[in-house]
Every structure is written in structure tokens, then in C-alpha cells.
Write a protein that holds these residues in place. Structure first.
Motif, PDB file in Angstrom:
ATOM      1  N   GLU A 165     -10.491  41.285   7.871  1.00 17.31           N
ATOM      2  CA  GLU A 165      -9.440  41.017   6.885  1.00 17.31           C
ATOM      3  C   GLU A 165      -9.980  40.175   5.739  1.00 17.31           C
ATOM      4  OE1 GLU A 165      -6.270  39.101   8.955  1.00 17.31           O
ATOM      5  OE2 GLU A 165      -6.045  40.704  10.436  1.00 17.31           O
ATOM      6  N   GLU A 166     -10.823  39.193   6.075  1.00 17.76           N
ATOM      7  CA  GLU A 166     -11.366  38.302   5.055  1.00 17.76           C
ATOM      8  C   GLU A 166     -12.599  38.871   4.371  1.00 17.76           C
ATOM      9  OE1 GLU A 166      -9.858  35.724   4.065  1.00 17.76           O
ATOM     10  OE2 GLU A 166      -8.382  35.411   5.654  1.00 17.76           O
ATOM     11  N   ARG A 189      -2.378  31.781  10.834  1.00 22.25           N
ATOM     12  CA  ARG A 189      -2.270  32.183   9.431  1.00 22.25           C
ATOM     13  C   ARG A 189      -1.180  31.393   8.697  1.00 22.25           C
ATOM     14  NH1 ARG A 189      -6.642  34.716   7.324  1.00 22.25           N
ATOM     15  NH2 ARG A 189      -7.188  36.632   8.426  1.00 22.25           N
ATOM     16  N   ALA A 225      -8.292  31.341   7.987  1.00 28.41           N
ATOM     17  CA  ALA A 225      -9.191  31.590   6.854  1.00 28.41           C
ATOM     18  C   ALA A 225     -10.307  30.555   6.839  1.00 28.41           C
ATOM     19  CB  ALA A 225      -8.412  31.551   5.538  1.00 28.41           C
ATOM     20  N   SER A 252     -14.323  31.122   7.244  1.00 33.03           N
ATOM     21  CA  SER A 252     -15.217  30.579   6.216  1.00 33.03           C
ATOM     22  C   SER A 252     -16.436  29.907   6.837  1.00 33.03           C
ATOM     23  CB  SER A 252     -14.458  29.590   5.332  1.00 33.03           C
ATOM     24  OG  SER A 252     -15.317  28.982   4.390  1.00 33.03           O
ATOM     25  N   ILE A 270     -13.078  32.412   0.548  1.00 32.31           N
ATOM     26  CA  ILE A 270     -12.166  32.425   1.696  1.00 32.31           C
ATOM     27  C   ILE A 270     -11.519  31.057   1.889  1.00 32.31           C
ATOM     28  CG2 ILE A 270     -12.048  32.723   4.205  1.00 32.31           C
ATOM     29  CD1 ILE A 270     -14.396  34.749   3.877  1.00 32.31           C
ATOM     30  N   ASP A 314      -8.462  30.277  -0.006  1.00 34.59           N
ATOM     31  CA  ASP A 314      -7.277  31.064   0.320  1.00 34.59           C
ATOM     32  C   ASP A 314      -6.476  30.519   1.494  1.00 34.59           C
ATOM     33  OD1 ASP A 314      -6.807  33.015  -1.470  1.00 34.59           O
ATOM     34  OD2 ASP A 314      -8.025  34.531  -0.494  1.00 34.59           O
ATOM     35  N   THR A 315      -6.535  29.218   1.750  1.00 33.15           N
ATOM     36  CA  THR A 315      -5.827  28.668   2.909  1.00 33.15           C
ATOM     37  C   THR A 315      -4.394  28.248   2.595  1.00 33.15           C
ATOM     38  OG1 THR A 315      -6.525  26.392   2.500  1.00 33.15           O
ATOM     39  CG2 THR A 315      -8.014  27.773   3.818  1.00 33.15           C
TER      40      THR A 315
END
Length: 349
Positions: free
Chosen positions: A28-29, A76, A90, A94, A144, A147-148
Motif C-alpha cells: 500500500e505504501e 491506520r 505508515a 517507513s 511515507i 503521511d501519518t
């Protein structure tokens, strides 16, 4: 079943459960997009497997801080300490992405053929693609982490830790290379080198969730120290296992570090005890060394007390790391972090 065996079983179950979740999150990431060959090479080692110890540490710290039942929350949309939600999965991907980038470049530098039971990236693809794949993973890790959905100031601090960690890893790798041709390396030099090369990514894994979730500075500092302590212990245990675990279980020639002249805590201690470490093994290459030669070398290191010294040092580091976890609530996730620290110095292959 002994206490150690029960602890190992519990830790392996906890790691395995989180590893599956991280494995599901990686595509997904890091989707494979154009140019496909580049992204296939970037994903190659990640898809080949791995224990996922660092993302497991990150997820466990998040669980402990939020004081939730392990595996009960949505990673998530994870509750921070002030009520807003953070994508800690995420962040976990990372740090694993950083780990994979370092492995690709390590294999290029060492000209290794295998990694995780498959051909190294530069063997499966080519040198140019492998370098680009490592560079891509390095930059993607920062994308990544952005994007948290954490608060902006917390995200900036997490990115700062990640950037410093990458710099430290490169510095540690440079020291490791330099030490191979140096005759005056001290044990404290070695401990500094493995802190930079290995432990800082554990430090990032344990402190980044605290930053993203809004923990106070003392908690962040102590959790970073936990990662540094157990990360150094992990590397020292690896050095011990390189000499004490049969080659077929290691997946490589036992004693390869010794044959290649790598400085470890064991060999540095042995030198301080008057052992001529350079003459322990006469083989000119890893392929040429025999098990009997390694057995004799190990016997000399044992007689000098060097193997016990390394094990004792790793155990002391683990105890120090576990003490730092007192900043966390007394819950199941914290206990798993304590048990994981013990596992890192009790594990075999």
C-alpha cells in the motif's frame, strides 16, 4: 518448557502477528508503478521477508503509550495522547523501508551474493538498478513518514529523527570500513560504531511513535535510549552468533567476520587480553576456512573470556534498556517490549 523458551515463543508470536500486518501495508505504501523495474527492485528485499523487528518495536511502543490492548486498535487510525488519530502503520513501514535501503547498499559494498535466502538486489537485477533502488527507498521513507496525519510540529520532529538516523547509519558504516584496516580500535570505539550503524534505527523505531502521538520530551528521550541500548545488544549478539552457531543454521560460513578481519567486541577484548587475533585463522578467504579452524579460534576466544565478555555486555545493555521503559504505563505492550529486549540476546538462528 523453560522460562526462556516460553518468553521466546511469546515474543515470536507477537512479532509474527505484527509482521503480517506490516507485510500487508508495504504494497500500500510502496506500490509498483512506472518505471516498473525500479520499483520491483525496490520492493524485492521487502517482499523476500524479514523479521520486521524494528516496525514491531514501533507498533508496540504505540500500543504501550496509548495504553490499549495489543492488536486491538486500528494502526491506520491510532489514538494519540490528545485525541487525534495517527497512522502509526505508515511510520512502521517507513522505518522498515530505511532498513531495506541499508541492506541493498551493504550488499553492494560487501559484494555479497545472497540476502534473506535470495540473490542480492545487485545480483538479481544489476548494480545500477540496485543503487537506484536503495536511493528510492531512502527518499520514499520520508514521503511515507509525512503521511501519518500527525500534527505538523510532531511530524517535523519525527522527520528530523529519521534524517539524523540515516546520517548516523552512513557514518557508522564508514567507521566499520575504516576499522577493518585500523590496529588501534578500542572497545568504546566499537560501541560507538554499532550505535551509529545499527542501534540508531532501533532508537528511531522506539522514539518516533512517542513523537507522533504527543508524548512528553522525557518519555521520548527514554524510549530513544531503550532503542539504542537494545540495538547495540542486538549487534553484539550477532557477533557472538557469527562464531557460535553452525554454518547451516547461520546461512553463511561460521566465523566469516573473523576471517574477513572485521572488528567486533570479541576480537577487541581478546586483543586487550594479549591474544594475537590476526593469527587465529590462517585461511585467505571465507570459502577456504574449515570448521576445525573456527573451532580452534573460538576455543582461544573462550579461554580469553572474550565471548563471555560480549554476552555480559549485551545483557547489561538490555537491562539498561528495560529500565528505561518505566516511562510507559504498566501494560501488556510494555511487557512485550521487555521480553523482546531479552529475546534479542537469547535468540539463535
Amino acid at each position: 518448557m523453560t522460562g526462556s523458551e516460553a518468553r521466546e515463543e511469546r515474543v515470536l508470536e507477537a512479532v509474527g502477528q505484527r509482521r503480517e500486518l506490516v507485510n500487508d501495508a508495504i504494497p500500500e505504501e510502496l506500490p509498483i508503478t512506472d518505471p516498473e523495474r525500479l520499483y520491483e527492485a525496490s520492493r524485492y528485499l521487502l517482499d523476500a521477508g524479514g523479521k520486521r523487528l524494528r516496525p514491531t518495536v514501533l507498533l508496540l511502543v504505540a500500543e504501550a503509550l496509548a495504553d490499549v490492548e495489543p492488536l486491538s486498535a486500528d494502526y491506520r487510525s491510532f489514538p494519540s495522547l490528545n485525541g487525534s488519530d495517527v497512522d502509526v502503520m505508515a511510520a512502521a513501514v517507513s522505518v522498515e523501508t530505511i532498513q531495506s535501503f541499508t541492506l541493498i547498499h551493504d550488499d553492494i559494498m560487501d559484494d555479497d551474493d545472497l540476502r534473506r535466502g535470495v540473490p542480492a538486489v545487485h545480483r538479481e537485477y544489476d548494480l545500477e538498478t540496485a543503487i537506484l533502488a536503495g536511493d528510492t527507498l531512502y527518499s520514499k521513507a520520508f514521503e511515507i513518514m509525512l503521511d501519518t496525519d500527525a500534527q505538523a510540529d510532531r511530524t517535523v520532529r519525527a522527520l528530523d529523527v529519521l534524517a539524523t538516523t540515516c546520517t548516523n547509519i552512513c557514518e557508522g558504516q564508514a567507521l566499520d570500513v575504516e576499522f577493518e584496516t585500523s590496529s588501534d580500535v578500542l572497545t568504546e570505539d566499537y560501541l560507538e560504531m554499532i550505535e551509529q550503524k545499527t542501534a540508531v534505527l532501533y532508537g528511531a523505531s522506539s522514539s518516533v511513535p512517542a513523537l507522533l502521538l504527543g508524548a512528553d520530551d522525557e518519555t521520548v528521550e527514554q524510549l530513544y535510549g531503550y532503542g539504542i541500548d537494545v540495538g547495540r545488544a542486538f549487534q553484539i549478539q550477532d557477533d557472538v552468533l557469527d562464531l557460535t552457531v553452525p554454518s547451516e543454521k547461520l546461512g553463511k560460513q561460521r566465523g566469516s567476520d573473523l576471517v574477513e578481519g572485521k572488528q567486533t567486541l570479541l576480537t577487541l577484548h581478546a586483543r586487550e587480553q594479549g591474544v594475537d587475533v590476526d593469527s587465529l585463522v590462517d585461511a585467505e578467504s571465507v570459502e577456504a576456512v574449515t570448521e576445525a579452524e573456527i573451532d580452534e579460534a573460538v576455543a582461544e576466544l573462550e579461554a580469553a573470556g572474550s565471548i563471555d565478555y560480549a554476552r555480559d555486555t549485551a545483557a547489561e545493555l538490555v537491562e539498561s534498556g528495560k529500565e528505561r521503559l518505566e516511562v510507559l504505563p504498566d501494560n501488556e505492550a510494555r511487557h512485550l517490549l521487555e521480553q523482546l529486549a531479552d529475546y534479542l540476546i537469547e535468540r539463535g538462528y
